[in-house]
Design an enzyme around this catalytic site. Structure first.
Site, PDB file in Angstrom:
ATOM      1  N   ASP A   1       0.877  -1.181   0.000  1.00 26.60           N
ATOM      2  CA  ASP A   1       0.000   0.000   0.000  1.00 26.60           C
ATOM      3  C   ASP A   1       0.902   1.215   0.000  1.00 26.60           C
ATOM      4  O   ASP A   1       2.093   1.129   0.328  1.00 26.60           O
ATOM      5  CB  ASP A   1      -0.911   0.016   1.241  1.00 26.60           C
ATOM      6  CG  ASP A   1      -2.185   0.833   1.028  1.00 26.60           C
ATOM      7  OD1 ASP A   1      -2.066   2.038   0.720  1.00 26.60           O
ATOM      8  OD2 ASP A   1      -3.276   0.279   1.144  1.00 26.60           O
TER       9      ASP A   1
ATOM     10  N   TYR B   1     -15.358   6.811 -11.613  1.00 27.45           N
ATOM     11  CA  TYR B   1     -15.089   5.503 -11.004  1.00 27.45           C
ATOM     12  C   TYR B   1     -15.753   4.383 -11.823  1.00 27.45           C
ATOM     13  O   TYR B   1     -15.121   3.379 -12.161  1.00 27.45           O
ATOM     14  CB  TYR B   1     -15.626   5.529  -9.574  1.00 27.45           C
ATOM     15  CG  TYR B   1     -15.634   4.224  -8.830  1.00 27.45           C
ATOM     16  CD1 TYR B   1     -14.445   3.600  -8.468  1.00 27.45           C
ATOM     17  CD2 TYR B   1     -16.837   3.624  -8.438  1.00 27.45           C
ATOM     18  CE1 TYR B   1     -14.458   2.406  -7.738  1.00 27.45           C
ATOM     19  CE2 TYR B   1     -16.850   2.452  -7.711  1.00 27.45           C
ATOM     20  CZ  TYR B   1     -15.660   1.840  -7.370  1.00 27.45           C
ATOM     21  OH  TYR B   1     -15.674   0.675  -6.648  1.00 27.45           O
TER      22      TYR B   1
HETATM   23  C1  AKB Z   1     -18.708   3.161  -3.868  1.00 26.79           C
HETATM   24  O1  AKB Z   1     -19.704   3.533  -3.228  1.00 26.79           O
HETATM   25  O2  AKB Z   1     -18.076   3.904  -4.627  1.00 26.79           O
HETATM   26  C2  AKB Z   1     -18.271   1.725  -3.731  1.00 26.79           C
HETATM   27  C3  AKB Z   1     -18.838   0.858  -4.792  1.00 26.79           C
HETATM   28  C4  AKB Z   1     -20.293   0.610  -4.823  1.00 26.79           C
HETATM   29  O3  AKB Z   1     -18.129   0.334  -5.601  1.00 26.79           O
HETATM   30  N1  AKB Z   1     -18.627   1.228  -2.451  1.00 26.79           N
END
Ligand code: AKB
Length: 320
Positions: free
Chosen positions: A34, A142
């Site tokens: 890490d 993400y």
């Molecule tokens: C987030 O909330 O970004 C994560 C996921 C659902 O991948 N916990």
């Protein structure tokens, strides 16, 4: 035959801490990596290498020198934090994954790689119960990185034979380490606010249902998918895995059964918009058929475990 050596990249994080403890308890050889040292006492005796997953040369030498055979690559920026710093999140999530895959394909012959995808690959087009191979139009940096990551994993498997395996995790709830920067974090954070004078302030709408899972099932899924013969995996995608589906009002009602004086208020912020784009639930029939996925922790057990842990532990506030 030489013993497998497991490496957890992102070992100081929420999932990494639980994964490390579980592998250690199973008597496996484990090396933690890490950018920041672990803090959970139960894993401080494990070897630790300070490594930035974006530094390909350092990562390759740390994996090679430790004779690593299995990598769990968990280091990532999550959904909410990622929206605040999109370039950083994209760089960490994509460069980190590509470094691991490239090393696995060339310098260090890894037996297996586990890399988590997420429910964030789905968008409103996926419907309330997201199908395994339905539309995936993610709305966050993400989610875009996880969706692209799934394609990269499939490509490295096809072109270079890298045995990388993946599941789409929902929100994960556990006691050992705080999550950092996720949209589902309220479901962990709330357990630090069970009995305060002020009501717990939830950042999602009371009726925003999301897929969720206890850490025991999340760790179990990773171990299970890594242990089956490759031929049993019939999709190049990450597998949908489902366990629980609840909204804040349902979680808080269950908490009140254990802590009658618990108070809350819901004041949605920007994270509500992220949550609104995600499904309520996932269809995980393929994971159940291909590698016998079967979660074990229900909502009542989950709340019971979390409340007991909070009554005996130091509180862990999520670090956004
Ligand atoms: C987030 O909330 O970004 C994560 C996921 C659902 O991948 N916990």
């Amino acid at each position: 035959m030489a013993q497998d050596v497991h490496c957890i990249i992102g070992a100081s994080g929420q999932l990494g801490t639980e994964m490390a403890l579980s592998l250690k308890s199973a008597g496996e050889r484990v090396v933690l990596m890490d950018i920041k040292p672990p803090s959970f006492e139960g894993i401080l005796d494990l070897p630790f290498e300070q490594v930035d997953v974006c530094d390909a040369a350092r990562l390759a030498s740390a994996l090679g020198e430790n004779g690593i055979t299995h990598v769990y690559h968990l280091a990532a920026a999550l959904s909410a934090r990622g929206e605040q710093d999109p370039q950083w999140a994209w760089n960490l999530n994509m460069k980190g994954l590509l470094n691991v895959l490239e090393i696995a394909a060339g310098h260090v012959p890894l037996a297996r790689v586990f890399w988590p995808s997420s429910i964030a690959v789905f968008g409103p087009e996926s419907g309330r119960t997201a199908a395994q191979s339905g539309p995936r139009i993610p709305g966050t940096v993400y989610g875009i990185s996880k969706n692209a990551g799934e394609h990269w994993c499939a490509w490295y498997h096809r072109q270079h034979g890298v045995d990388v395996r993946s599941v789409r995790y929902p929100g994960l709830i556990g006691t050992l380490a705080p999550p950092g920067g996720g949209t589902t974090d309220y479901a962990v954070e709330v357990f630090d606010h069970l009995e305060g004078p002020e009501p717990y302030r939830c950042f999602l709408d009371a009726h925003e249902k999301l897929p969720m899972m206890h850490m025991d099932d999340a760790v179990g899924a990773a171990m299970q998918i890594l242990s089956v013969p490759r031929e049993r995996l019939t999709t190049p995608e990450a597998y949908n895995i489902a366990a629980l589906s609840f909204c804040p009002a349902e979680l808080f009602a269950e908490i009140r059964r254990h802590v009658p004086g618990f108070k809350y208020e819901c004041i949605p912020d920007y994270r509500q918009d992220i949550a609104a784009g995600w499904p309520d639930d996932l269809d995980d029939a393929l994971a159940r058929a291909d590698w016998d996925w079967n979660p074990t922790v229900d909502l009542s057990d989950l709340v019971d475990t979390m409340v007991k842990a909070r009554h005996s532990n130091q509180p862990l506030s999520p670090a956004l």
